[in-house]
Design a protein around this motif. Sequence first.
Motif, PDB file in Angstrom:
ATOM      1  N   ALA A 138       0.838  -1.205   0.000  1.00 45.73           N
ATOM      2  CA  ALA A 138       0.000   0.000   0.000  1.00 45.73           C
ATOM      3  C   ALA A 138       0.869   1.250   0.000  1.00 45.73           C
ATOM      4  O   ALA A 138       0.571   2.233  -0.693  1.00 45.73           O
ATOM      5  N   ASP A 139       1.963   1.232   0.758  1.00 42.51           N
ATOM      6  CA  ASP A 139       2.883   2.379   0.785  1.00 42.51           C
ATOM      7  C   ASP A 139       3.466   2.653  -0.600  1.00 42.51           C
ATOM      8  O   ASP A 139       3.526   3.801  -1.050  1.00 42.51           O
ATOM      9  N   ILE A 140       3.912   1.602  -1.246  1.00 48.41           N
ATOM     10  CA  ILE A 140       4.598   1.750  -2.532  1.00 48.41           C
ATOM     11  C   ILE A 140       3.622   2.154  -3.640  1.00 48.41           C
ATOM     12  O   ILE A 140       3.886   3.061  -4.431  1.00 48.41           O
ATOM     13  N   LEU A 141       2.478   1.476  -3.645  1.00 52.14           N
ATOM     14  CA  LEU A 141       1.530   1.698  -4.747  1.00 52.14           C
ATOM     15  C   LEU A 141       0.668   2.935  -4.547  1.00 52.14           C
ATOM     16  O   LEU A 141       0.107   3.459  -5.510  1.00 52.14           O
ATOM     17  N   CYS A 142       0.579   3.440  -3.311  1.00 51.99           N
ATOM     18  CA  CYS A 142      -0.281   4.600  -3.066  1.00 51.99           C
ATOM     19  C   CYS A 142       0.233   5.851  -3.756  1.00 51.99           C
ATOM     20  O   CYS A 142      -0.518   6.807  -3.954  1.00 51.99           O
ATOM     21  N   VAL A 143       1.517   5.868  -4.102  1.00 53.14           N
ATOM     22  CA  VAL A 143       2.060   6.986  -4.881  1.00 53.14           C
ATOM     23  C   VAL A 143       2.498   6.517  -6.267  1.00 53.14           C
ATOM     24  O   VAL A 143       3.187   7.231  -6.976  1.00 53.14           O
ATOM     25  N   LYS A 144       2.107   5.284  -6.609  1.00 53.69           N
ATOM     26  CA  LYS A 144       2.438   4.701  -7.914  1.00 53.69           C
ATOM     27  C   LYS A 144       3.942   4.747  -8.175  1.00 53.69           C
ATOM     28  O   LYS A 144       4.408   5.214  -9.217  1.00 53.69           O
ATOM     29  N   ALA A 145       4.705   4.235  -7.202  1.00 52.91           N
ATOM     30  CA  ALA A 145       6.164   4.236  -7.328  1.00 52.91           C
ATOM     31  C   ALA A 145       6.622   3.263  -8.405  1.00 52.91           C
ATOM     32  O   ALA A 145       6.047   2.183  -8.574  1.00 52.91           O
ATOM     33  N   HIS A 146       7.667   3.654  -9.112  1.00 55.25           N
ATOM     34  CA  HIS A 146       8.238   2.817 -10.163  1.00 55.25           C
ATOM     35  C   HIS A 146       9.479   2.063  -9.692  1.00 55.25           C
ATOM     36  O   HIS A 146       9.793   1.002 -10.237  1.00 55.25           O
ATOM     37  N   VAL A 147      10.193   2.621  -8.721  1.00 58.10           N
ATOM     38  CA  VAL A 147      11.388   1.955  -8.192  1.00 58.10           C
ATOM     39  C   VAL A 147      11.370   2.021  -6.671  1.00 58.10           C
ATOM     40  O   VAL A 147      10.848   2.982  -6.078  1.00 58.10           O
ATOM     41  N   VAL A 148      11.972   0.984  -6.057  1.00 57.48           N
ATOM     42  CA  VAL A 148      12.015   0.896  -4.599  1.00 57.48           C
ATOM     43  C   VAL A 148      13.415   0.452  -4.186  1.00 57.48           C
ATOM     44  O   VAL A 148      13.756  -0.728  -4.281  1.00 57.48           O
ATOM     45  N   PRO A 149      14.266   1.381  -3.738  1.00 61.39           N
ATOM     46  CA  PRO A 149      15.582   0.982  -3.221  1.00 61.39           C
ATOM     47  C   PRO A 149      15.462   0.554  -1.765  1.00 61.39           C
ATOM     48  O   PRO A 149      15.055   1.339  -0.907  1.00 61.39           O
ATOM     49  N   VAL A 150      15.758  -0.706  -1.490  1.00 59.83           N
ATOM     50  CA  VAL A 150      15.623  -1.230  -0.134  1.00 59.83           C
ATOM     51  C   VAL A 150      16.814  -2.113   0.206  1.00 59.83           C
ATOM     52  O   VAL A 150      17.574  -2.532  -0.665  1.00 59.83           O
ATOM     53  N   GLY A 151      16.946  -2.412   1.489  1.00 61.76           N
ATOM     54  CA  GLY A 151      17.966  -3.335   1.944  1.00 61.76           C
ATOM     55  C   GLY A 151      17.559  -4.780   1.679  1.00 61.76           C
ATOM     56  O   GLY A 151      16.436  -5.077   1.268  1.00 61.76           O
ATOM     57  N   LYS A 152      18.482  -5.685   1.934  1.00 63.64           N
ATOM     58  CA  LYS A 152      18.282  -7.106   1.634  1.00 63.64           C
ATOM     59  C   LYS A 152      17.043  -7.668   2.316  1.00 63.64           C
ATOM     60  O   LYS A 152      16.319  -8.499   1.748  1.00 63.64           O
ATOM     61  N   ASP A 153      16.745  -7.216   3.535  1.00 61.87           N
ATOM     62  CA  ASP A 153      15.631  -7.765   4.305  1.00 61.87           C
ATOM     63  C   ASP A 153      14.285  -7.533   3.632  1.00 61.87           C
ATOM     64  O   ASP A 153      13.327  -8.261   3.898  1.00 61.87           O
ATOM     65  N   ASN A 154      14.209  -6.523   2.800  1.00 63.08           N
ATOM     66  CA  ASN A 154      12.929  -6.159   2.193  1.00 63.08           C
ATOM     67  C   ASN A 154      12.762  -6.625   0.752  1.00 63.08           C
ATOM     68  O   ASN A 154      11.764  -6.303   0.104  1.00 63.08           O
ATOM     69  N   HIS A 155      13.705  -7.383   0.242  1.00 65.85           N
ATOM     70  CA  HIS A 155      13.600  -7.876  -1.130  1.00 65.85           C
ATOM     71  C   HIS A 155      12.320  -8.676  -1.333  1.00 65.85           C
ATOM     72  O   HIS A 155      11.579  -8.468  -2.297  1.00 65.85           O
ATOM     73  N   ALA A 156      12.060  -9.612  -0.418  1.00 63.87           N
ATOM     74  CA  ALA A 156      10.878 -10.467  -0.552  1.00 63.87           C
ATOM     75  C   ALA A 156       9.596  -9.659  -0.417  1.00 63.87           C
ATOM     76  O   ALA A 156       8.578  -9.970  -1.047  1.00 63.87           O
ATOM     77  N   HIS A 157       9.622  -8.597   0.405  1.00 63.28           N
ATOM     78  CA  HIS A 157       8.439  -7.747   0.573  1.00 63.28           C
ATOM     79  C   HIS A 157       8.088  -7.047  -0.735  1.00 63.28           C
ATOM     80  O   HIS A 157       6.918  -6.967  -1.126  1.00 63.28           O
ATOM     81  N   VAL A 158       9.106  -6.532  -1.411  1.00 64.03           N
ATOM     82  CA  VAL A 158       8.849  -5.818  -2.658  1.00 64.03           C
ATOM     83  C   VAL A 158       8.327  -6.771  -3.725  1.00 64.03           C
ATOM     84  O   VAL A 158       7.501  -6.385  -4.558  1.00 64.03           O
ATOM     85  N   GLU A 159       8.763  -8.011  -3.695  1.00 64.27           N
ATOM     86  CA  GLU A 159       8.245  -8.979  -4.660  1.00 64.27           C
ATOM     87  C   GLU A 159       6.747  -9.205  -4.440  1.00 64.27           C
ATOM     88  O   GLU A 159       5.989  -9.363  -5.404  1.00 64.27           O
ATOM     89  N   ILE A 160       6.303  -9.195  -3.180  1.00 62.25           N
ATOM     90  CA  ILE A 160       4.869  -9.312  -2.901  1.00 62.25           C
ATOM     91  C   ILE A 160       4.132  -8.093  -3.440  1.00 62.25           C
ATOM     92  O   ILE A 160       3.024  -8.202  -3.982  1.00 62.25           O
TER      93      ILE A 160
END
Length: 356
Positions: A138-160
Amino acid sequence: MTDQRMLTGDRPTGKLHLGHFVGSLENRVRLQHQYETYLIIADLHMLTTKNTREDIAQVSENARHLVIDSLAAGIEPDRATFYLQSAIPEVMELNTLFQNLVSVPRLERTPSLKDMARDAKKDEMPYGLLGYPVLQAADILCVKAHVVPVGKDNHAHVEITREIARRFNHLYGEVFPVPELVTSDVPTLIGTDGQGKMSKSIGNVIYLSDTEAEVRKKVTGMYTDPNRIRADIPGKVEGNPVFIYHDVFNKNLAEVADLKERYQAGKVGDVEVKEKLAIAINLFLDPMRERRAKFESQTGLIDQIIVEGTEKTRKEVQQVVFEVRKAMGLTGAFNSIRRKAEKYRKANPAAYPVEG
């Protein structure tokens, strides 16, 4: 600057450290010139592991820390929009709608959630923690983000998030871009104690806001080769936290190569290796200290940055939620009911007298 957007951020649980910088912040600084940048202060995410009144009372101060650490690291206030997650209730509406686009078994396969529960000393996983990746979507898509730079722990989250975006678009029409993950060259930075990653909860960290003296003290106490009890004993460089930090933060490559060669030959002591590391880290942090002093001297500026960013972001999110509800047919459902209700009221004027 393109019309594409970047979204990333942090939970307001304390100050940012070197692990945050190499894991995500460095990429944010670089990408802010290529994308319209949104940086979330994720206090709703914080509630999944820290939700006492005392924890919540610290949100405002920790939010200020996040912003000023980011600005000190090189984020430019006129290129980035900082916002407080809990001040945008529409995000929670999106979270509710997205919950139906992912299964419980899919969420249970997210390895970092179990790690977060363990680190928070939770015997059982809270419902909110299981749904952490959905709220993140919801955080990422609420602003229609195209890229998400995150640490290793959040890789699986972004795939969801990517899966939810594709599923929504398939069911209801193209509303969301499918965001791309931007990884770091140093996905995880080991802690100063040599025991796992750098973590605020463990305390094995060097903060971006540490003074020169604090850096020297922490580096002096760093874990190194445990089998090397004297300087004339050849030591291991590979996996040694002190040399991992040299490789990341010491820009004097010739010095690093010399230290490694002498260390492996038993011709240099840990004291010299650590002294030079402390100097290198302080040189790395010095520009941040200068920028920090500039922003800290302007009382109320950080609060104004958060308020302006939050107000701007909420308007954007409200438009996205409108598009989502329209695409799903939720708006039409209530409008249909309302039209029939209006006909009923007109047909029964005695039951609904006109006021005034």
